[in-house]
Design an enzyme around this catalytic site. Sequence first.
Site, PDB file in Angstrom:
ATOM      1  N   PHE A  49     -11.728   6.073  15.690  1.00 32.56           N
ATOM      2  CA  PHE A  49     -10.527   6.789  15.273  1.00 32.56           C
ATOM      3  C   PHE A  49     -10.288   6.527  13.788  1.00 32.56           C
ATOM      4  CE2 PHE A  49      -9.770   5.930  19.767  1.00 32.56           C
ATOM      5  CZ  PHE A  49      -9.332   7.168  20.228  1.00 32.56           C
ATOM      6  N   TYR A  81     -11.399   3.669  27.305  1.00 31.02           N
ATOM      7  CA  TYR A  81     -11.256   4.236  28.641  1.00 31.02           C
ATOM      8  C   TYR A  81     -12.213   3.611  29.648  1.00 31.02           C
ATOM      9  CZ  TYR A  81      -8.438   7.662  26.217  1.00 31.02           C
ATOM     10  OH  TYR A  81      -7.470   8.260  25.450  1.00 31.02           O
ATOM     11  N   PHE A 118     -13.286  14.542  19.674  1.00 32.53           N
ATOM     12  CA  PHE A 118     -12.753  14.845  21.003  1.00 32.53           C
ATOM     13  C   PHE A 118     -11.243  15.028  20.973  1.00 32.53           C
ATOM     14  CE2 PHE A 118     -13.025  10.188  20.814  1.00 32.53           C
ATOM     15  CZ  PHE A 118     -11.710   9.842  21.098  1.00 32.53           C
ATOM     16  N   ASP A 119     -10.604  14.600  19.905  1.00 29.12           N
ATOM     17  CA  ASP A 119      -9.153  14.730  19.841  1.00 29.12           C
ATOM     18  C   ASP A 119      -8.683  14.567  18.408  1.00 29.12           C
ATOM     19  OD1 ASP A 119      -6.571  15.077  20.725  1.00 29.12           O
ATOM     20  OD2 ASP A 119      -6.353  13.076  21.553  1.00 29.12           O
ATOM     21  N   TYR A 176      -4.157  11.315  13.612  1.00 23.51           N
ATOM     22  CA  TYR A 176      -5.427  10.669  13.949  1.00 23.51           C
ATOM     23  C   TYR A 176      -6.506  11.692  14.247  1.00 23.51           C
ATOM     24  CZ  TYR A 176      -4.416  11.998  18.722  1.00 23.51           C
ATOM     25  OH  TYR A 176      -4.155  12.738  19.845  1.00 23.51           O
ATOM     26  N   ILE A 189      -4.269   3.330  24.677  1.00 20.98           N
ATOM     27  CA  ILE A 189      -5.378   2.422  24.990  1.00 20.98           C
ATOM     28  C   ILE A 189      -5.224   1.124  24.195  1.00 20.98           C
ATOM     29  CG2 ILE A 189      -6.995   4.238  25.678  1.00 20.98           C
ATOM     30  CD1 ILE A 189      -8.267   4.047  22.871  1.00 20.98           C
TER      31      ILE A 189
END
Length: 137
Positions: free
Chosen positions: A117, A100, A54-55, A43, A74
């Site tokens: 995502f 979040y 961010f990831d 992902y 999540i």
Amino acid sequence: MSEPTKPAVEVPEGDPPTELTIRDLVVGDGPEALPGRVVRVHYVGVTFASGREFDSSWEEGRPFKFAVGGGRVIKGWDRGVRGMKAGGRREIIVPPRLGYGKQSPSALIPAGSTLIFVVDLLTVVAPGGGGRAQTPG
């Protein structure tokens, strides 16, 4: 089937959606990600506001594994990955209440962020399948 490569994530025009938004970029033809099944995914996550990543699981080359519907990720992921088929790639836009919320889990994710995502579903393992991965094809 060739291994997927890291996707570029594009932020759609306009305001962020207030509901979970799912768009299949590639429809897989393998086993389906159903509640209780363990999935392996790659992902990339970016914030809707900045488009900044961010990831991502791609850099370390380590796919992320979780049980669908198990509450370990999540809510937007639990719902967004459900119904995907192995070999598929899906864009999932997660509003804050399914992400979040008012928490800021890291400096890269401001509180109240809508998240985007792009998820590649690599394998799906049936519950109690003794860890045998079912691969597409």
